[in-house]
Write a protein that holds these residues in place. Structure first.
Motif, PDB file in Angstrom:
ATOM      1  N   UNK A 110       7.894   6.170  -5.696  1.00 29.52           N
ATOM      2  CA  UNK A 110       8.810   5.745  -6.761  1.00 29.52           C
ATOM      3  C   UNK A 110       8.364   4.541  -7.534  1.00 29.52           C
ATOM      4  N   UNK A 111       8.609   4.937  -8.682  1.00 36.75           N
ATOM      5  CA  UNK A 111       8.231   3.667  -9.782  1.00 36.75           C
ATOM      6  C   UNK A 111       9.651   2.988 -10.118  1.00 36.75           C
ATOM      7  N   UNK A 112      10.489   3.587 -10.789  1.00 39.25           N
ATOM      8  CA  UNK A 112      11.634   3.275 -11.240  1.00 39.25           C
ATOM      9  C   UNK A 112      12.780   4.251 -11.281  1.00 39.25           C
ATOM     10  N   UNK A 113      14.147   3.866 -11.222  1.00 37.21           N
ATOM     11  CA  UNK A 113      15.214   4.685 -11.463  1.00 37.21           C
ATOM     12  C   UNK A 113      15.927   4.558  -9.818  1.00 37.21           C
ATOM     13  N   UNK A 114      17.284   5.186 -10.189  1.00 39.09           N
ATOM     14  CA  UNK A 114      18.107   5.312  -8.958  1.00 39.09           C
ATOM     15  C   UNK A 114      17.870   6.176  -7.864  1.00 39.09           C
ATOM     16  N   UNK A 115      17.155   7.191  -8.407  1.00 38.82           N
ATOM     17  CA  UNK A 115      16.908   8.449  -7.476  1.00 38.82           C
ATOM     18  C   UNK A 115      15.630   8.347  -6.603  1.00 38.82           C
TER      19      UNK A 115
ATOM     20  N   UNK B 101      -1.475  21.633  -1.095  1.00 36.94           N
ATOM     21  CA  UNK B 101      -2.267  20.710  -1.443  1.00 36.94           C
ATOM     22  C   UNK B 101      -2.059  19.429  -0.651  1.00 36.94           C
ATOM     23  N   UNK B 102      -3.115  18.583  -0.466  1.00 37.88           N
ATOM     24  CA  UNK B 102      -3.077  17.406   0.461  1.00 37.88           C
ATOM     25  C   UNK B 102      -2.268  16.315  -0.291  1.00 37.88           C
ATOM     26  N   UNK B 103      -1.332  15.830   0.148  1.00 37.69           N
ATOM     27  CA  UNK B 103      -0.547  14.899  -0.530  1.00 37.69           C
ATOM     28  C   UNK B 103       0.303  13.862   0.425  1.00 37.69           C
ATOM     29  N   UNK B 104       0.419  12.664  -0.048  1.00 35.38           N
ATOM     30  CA  UNK B 104       1.189  11.444   0.811  1.00 35.38           C
ATOM     31  C   UNK B 104       2.298  10.849  -0.193  1.00 35.38           C
ATOM     32  N   UNK B 105       3.424  10.290   0.542  1.00 35.58           N
ATOM     33  CA  UNK B 105       4.092   9.381  -0.237  1.00 35.58           C
ATOM     34  C   UNK B 105       3.668   7.946  -0.149  1.00 35.58           C
ATOM     35  N   UNK B 106       3.945   7.119  -1.064  1.00 34.62           N
ATOM     36  CA  UNK B 106       3.463   5.674  -1.175  1.00 34.62           C
ATOM     37  C   UNK B 106       4.700   4.837  -1.199  1.00 34.62           C
TER      38      UNK B 106
ATOM     39  N   UNK C  70       0.265  -0.458  -6.298  1.00 34.56           N
ATOM     40  CA  UNK C  70      -0.987  -0.761  -5.499  1.00 34.56           C
ATOM     41  C   UNK C  70      -1.770   0.414  -5.746  1.00 34.56           C
ATOM     42  N   UNK C  71      -1.272   1.572  -5.274  1.00 34.62           N
ATOM     43  CA  UNK C  71      -2.113   2.972  -5.425  1.00 34.62           C
ATOM     44  C   UNK C  71      -2.562   3.225  -6.718  1.00 34.62           C
ATOM     45  N   UNK C  72      -1.971   2.726  -7.665  1.00 34.01           N
ATOM     46  CA  UNK C  72      -2.428   3.256  -9.126  1.00 34.01           C
ATOM     47  C   UNK C  72      -3.741   2.366  -9.449  1.00 34.01           C
ATOM     48  N   UNK C  73      -3.560   0.844  -9.167  1.00 29.21           N
ATOM     49  CA  UNK C  73      -4.793   0.115  -9.127  1.00 29.21           C
ATOM     50  C   UNK C  73      -5.849   0.548  -8.226  1.00 29.21           C
ATOM     51  N   UNK C  74      -5.690   0.996  -6.976  1.00 31.42           N
ATOM     52  CA  UNK C  74      -6.657   1.488  -5.984  1.00 31.42           C
ATOM     53  C   UNK C  74      -7.298   2.632  -6.647  1.00 31.42           C
ATOM     54  N   UNK C  75      -6.666   3.419  -7.596  1.00 32.39           N
ATOM     55  CA  UNK C  75      -7.141   4.623  -8.236  1.00 32.39           C
ATOM     56  C   UNK C  75      -8.068   4.245  -9.348  1.00 32.39           C
TER      57      UNK C  75
END
Length: 313
Positions: free
Chosen positions: A153-158, A174-179, A184-189
């Motif tokens: 989640x980045x922004x917004x109510x939902x 597809x391999x996927x995870x929630x953060x 932090x994840x965006x900077x790590x990538x």
């Protein structure tokens, strides 16, 4: 999942990443992609040809558009996979579609989500460390996936939309995870992209060559400058120091992509604009604002910009 319960997903700016994701999601959702006419024509005629670690198959259940002049179902979710320098233009073009909806970014670089948030009700940030390539018109290859796709989640109510998106992607195989900390994840990538991609693109070498001791010195300086900028901005990642990340880079990430060329290499070879302004260029600009010296990032960004211009002239 029944046919009636399948969500409608719109993928905007679909190149290698977007077409591959659309091909995977077609098994669990009604998918429409906005893509180049050459891809749209091939997919309408022959289906989307997929190969690689996400499976070898031809997907025919994808609808294609090349612009808003074509019929478009109201999407439950929009995913933007375009190059970062096109984010603003795509949001402007599809502003009426994005308004009031949840939009996920699956893009390289830093800053895309802030732009999308100006147009959408909810924004989901995403990262993917996967080697995608376009083999031909309507034909993609997923060569490797070194870590799960990540959404948060980045922004917004939902905030619940993240869980629904993750479950949909997972059900597509597809391999996927929630953060819980997508920033932090965006900077790590981005650390991987800004440390290795530009120098390999400039030298026209595969990622594995970044382990050469002479290149490691340059890459080390780029990463150390980036960590100083991160510290000044209060950004935290899984690696508390530059040295810890460099160990991970050369022990895990570089070997994972050993024989692959970075996407920036293909952009330069094709005379296309790169995403350097959202990577090393962004670090250099932030360094100037924060009074953090970033000569290596500035240098590599300027070299890529020269290469871009020289390739187009």
């Amino acid at each position: 999942m029944t046919e009636a319960n399948r969500p409608d997903v719109l993928v905007l700016g679909a190149g290698g990443v977007g077409l591959s994701l659309a091909g995977a999601l077609a098994a669990v959702a009604h998918v429409t992609v906005a893509c180049r006419p050459r891809h749209a024509g091939a997919i309408r005629r022959d289906g989307l040809v997929m190969e690689g670690v996400w499976g070898d198959r031809t997907v025919r259940e994808i609808a294609c558009i090349t612009g808003l002049e074509e019929s478009l179902p109201a999407p439950d979710l929009v995913v933007i996979t375009a190059k970062g320098f096109d984010t603003r233009a795509i949001c402007e073009e599809y502003a009426d579609v994005l308004k009031g909806r949840t939009v996920a970014s699956l893009q390289n670089g830093i800053g895309n989500e802030e732009v999308i948030a100006e147009y959408a009700r909810n924004v989901i940030g995403g990262t993917v460390t996967t080697n995608f390539s376009v083999v031909g018109d309507g034909h993609v290859r997923v060569k490797s996936q070194s870590s799960p796709m990540i959404f948060g989640h980045w922004s917004g109510p939902d905030v619940e939309m993240v869980g629904r998106l993750v479950e949909m992607v997972r059900s597509a195989g597809v391999l996927v995870e929630a953060s819980t900390d997508i920033r932090s994840a965006k900077w790590s990538k981005s650390l991987l992209n800004l440390s290795v991609n530009p120098i390999c693109a400039l030298l026209s070498v595969q990622v594995g060559r970044a382990a050469d001791p002479r290149l490691r010195q340059v890459i080390g300086a780029i990463v150390r400058e980036t960590f100083m900028v991160m510290e000044a901005k209060g950004v935290r990642t899984d690696w508390t120091t530059a040295e810890a990340y460099l160990d991970h880079l050369f022990m895990v990430q570089v070997p994972d992509f050993d024989t692959a060329y970075p996407s920036m290499y293909y952009d330069i070879q094709a005379g296309r604009r790169t995403e350097i302004d959202l990577l090393n260029g962004y670090i250099a600009d932030q360094g100037e604002v924060l009074q953090v010296p970033t000569p290596y990032n500035r240098c590599i960004a300027d070299l890529i910009r020269f290469k871009e211009t020289n390739g187009r002239e």
